[in-house]
Design a protein around this motif. Sequence first.
Motif, mmCIF file in Angstrom:
data_model
loop_
_atom_site.group_PDB
_atom_site.id
_atom_site.type_symbol
_atom_site.label_atom_id
_atom_site.label_comp_id
_atom_site.label_asym_id
_atom_site.label_seq_id
_atom_site.Cartn_x
_atom_site.Cartn_y
_atom_site.Cartn_z
ATOM 1 N N THR A 240 4.091 -14.526 4.078
ATOM 2 C CA THR A 240 5.345 -14.010 4.620
ATOM 3 C C THR A 240 5.933 -12.856 3.814
ATOM 4 O OG1 THR A 240 6.587 -15.675 3.389
ATOM 5 C CG2 THR A 240 5.935 -16.217 5.664
ATOM 6 N N GLY A 241 5.330 -12.507 2.690
ATOM 7 C CA GLY A 241 5.882 -11.453 1.850
ATOM 8 C C GLY A 241 5.824 -10.087 2.510
ATOM 9 N N HIS A 242 6.821 -9.237 2.191
ATOM 10 C CA HIS A 242 6.921 -7.910 2.807
ATOM 11 C C HIS A 242 7.287 -6.903 1.727
ATOM 12 C CE1 HIS A 242 8.059 -5.730 6.781
ATOM 13 N NE2 HIS A 242 7.666 -4.856 5.866
ATOM 14 N N VAL A 243 6.410 -5.913 1.515
ATOM 15 C CA VAL A 243 6.684 -4.811 0.599
ATOM 16 C C VAL A 243 7.172 -3.617 1.411
ATOM 17 C CG1 VAL A 243 5.699 -3.148 -1.034
ATOM 18 C CG2 VAL A 243 4.986 -5.544 -1.106
ATOM 19 N N VAL A 244 8.262 -3.015 0.958
ATOM 20 C CA VAL A 244 8.793 -1.802 1.564
ATOM 21 C C VAL A 244 8.833 -0.734 0.483
ATOM 22 C CG1 VAL A 244 10.745 -0.736 2.730
ATOM 23 C CG2 VAL A 244 10.233 -3.137 3.148
ATOM 24 N N SER A 245 8.424 0.485 0.809
ATOM 25 C CA SER A 245 8.487 1.572 -0.173
ATOM 26 C C SER A 245 9.064 2.827 0.455
ATOM 27 C CB SER A 245 7.107 1.883 -0.749
ATOM 28 O OG SER A 245 7.211 2.923 -1.721
ATOM 29 N N SER A 246 9.963 3.480 -0.289
ATOM 30 C CA SER A 246 10.522 4.761 0.137
ATOM 31 C C SER A 246 9.823 5.917 -0.565
ATOM 32 C CB SER A 246 12.029 4.807 -0.169
ATOM 33 O OG SER A 246 12.266 4.597 -1.548
ATOM 34 N N LEU A 247 8.793 5.600 -1.377
ATOM 35 C CA LEU A 247 8.072 6.650 -2.096
ATOM 36 C C LEU A 247 6.595 6.259 -2.175
ATOM 37 C CD1 LEU A 247 8.866 9.334 -3.406
ATOM 38 C CD2 LEU A 247 8.901 8.166 -5.606
ATOM 39 N N GLY A 248 5.945 6.278 -1.022
ATOM 40 C CA GLY A 248 4.573 5.790 -0.944
ATOM 41 C C GLY A 248 3.516 6.851 -1.156
ATOM 42 N N TRP A 249 3.801 7.858 -1.992
ATOM 43 C CA TRP A 249 2.810 8.886 -2.283
ATOM 44 C C TRP A 249 1.647 8.293 -3.073
ATOM 45 C CZ3 TRP A 249 3.968 12.974 0.481
ATOM 46 C CH2 TRP A 249 5.307 13.323 0.694
ATOM 47 N N GLY A 250 0.541 8.970 -3.057
ATOM 48 C CA GLY A 250 -0.578 8.567 -3.901
ATOM 49 C C GLY A 250 -1.569 7.684 -3.164
ATOM 50 N N THR A 251 -2.596 7.292 -3.899
ATOM 51 C CA THR A 251 -3.656 6.444 -3.372
ATOM 52 C C THR A 251 -3.558 5.074 -4.009
ATOM 53 O OG1 THR A 251 -5.099 8.355 -3.084
ATOM 54 C CG2 THR A 251 -6.149 6.193 -3.096
ATOM 55 N N HIS A 252 -3.556 4.040 -3.186
ATOM 56 C CA HIS A 252 -3.372 2.684 -3.683
ATOM 57 C C HIS A 252 -4.381 1.746 -3.042
ATOM 58 C CE1 HIS A 252 0.577 3.645 -5.494
ATOM 59 N NE2 HIS A 252 0.672 4.475 -4.469
ATOM 60 N N SER A 253 -4.802 0.761 -3.801
ATOM 61 C CA SER A 253 -5.607 -0.313 -3.234
ATOM 62 C C SER A 253 -4.666 -1.338 -2.625
ATOM 63 C CB SER A 253 -6.459 -0.977 -4.314
ATOM 64 O OG SER A 253 -7.061 -2.152 -3.809
ATOM 65 N N ILE A 254 -4.889 -1.655 -1.353
ATOM 66 C CA ILE A 254 -4.043 -2.665 -0.712
ATOM 67 C C ILE A 254 -4.683 -4.054 -0.783
ATOM 68 C CG2 ILE A 254 -2.963 -0.989 0.821
ATOM 69 C CD1 ILE A 254 -4.735 -2.118 3.073
#
Length: 335
Positions: A240-254
């Motif tokens: 049920t967890g939810h991540v929100v980002s206002s600065l999602g620049w870059g490359t990330h492993s999800i």
Amino acid sequence: MSTQYSMQALQISEANGSFKLIQQSIPQPGPGQVLVKVAASGINPLDLKIRAGLAAHAKQPFPAVLGIDMAGEVVATGSDIHHFVKGDKVYGMTGGVAGQQGSLAQYQLVDADFLAKAPSNISLRQAAAMPLVVITAWEGLIDRAKVAAGHKVLVQGGAGGVGHVAVQLAKAFGAEVYATASAKDADYIRSLGAVFIDYRHTTVAQYLAEHTNNTGFDIVYNTMGGTSLDLAFQSVKTYTGHVVSSLGWGTHSIAPLSFKAASYSGVFTLLPLLTGQHRAQHGAILRRASQLTEQGLLAVRLDPEEFDFGHIEQAYEKVATASNNGKVVVTVAAE
């Protein structure tokens, strides 16, 4: 000096150019529009990037009048506008991108959907500090993550512009709030009603064990991007967890997020300005923000130093050097 039919504005003609005071005609409102006499213009880090030519996503060509945030007084309306009248004090995130005139001008022609009546218990200078940070925090927490009573919320960067608003909104909606920050901001974080977490000296494993019994947070609002977004993926609750980002620049492993079967939402507050879509949602958010402000549940931190057109370079430099203590606002006209 401006005449009855002209106004002063601050314009830059090239990337990293100097601000120049110019005269231009006062525009007149058409259908769906409101003409506002600008009282104050808030400065965001994005304004600095636009000035430097480093914000291609803002699509603001030069020459340009900058200024995304605005507060002022309605002086004229389009014939179809009935919910604003002459003399109304209003605020909004109203221009400065996509070729639209910004708020560093004595008057601004604005799409009425962007506007709300300013909170009655604060000055227009204070109101000008609110729009971008409030809308950004609101879209993430309320529109995307549906924050509610009973949620445990972690705000990464809780003392920053968007972060300190996100903390207050989460509290106003009944959540239990935690915020990462540096030690110098610990007392401020606590004054907002959040539990302080020293991000420099506390690992994810440590704060999850201490504050969530290792289950994770219902919502993590990330305001900083970079490695902190990777830590956010590790910090949410399974399923049920939810991540929100206002600065999602870059490359990330999800992968860390996927292994928890959790979800992610990005916030791009400029979209209505850029596309023309969902503009009324901005005005709706600010109407609710005015109510919360008048109820004493929301207060945007305002840097105490006052600036006018004659000190615009100093105002921008203060933001550029991060020597401000809250949002920097430029006074355009006396209230």
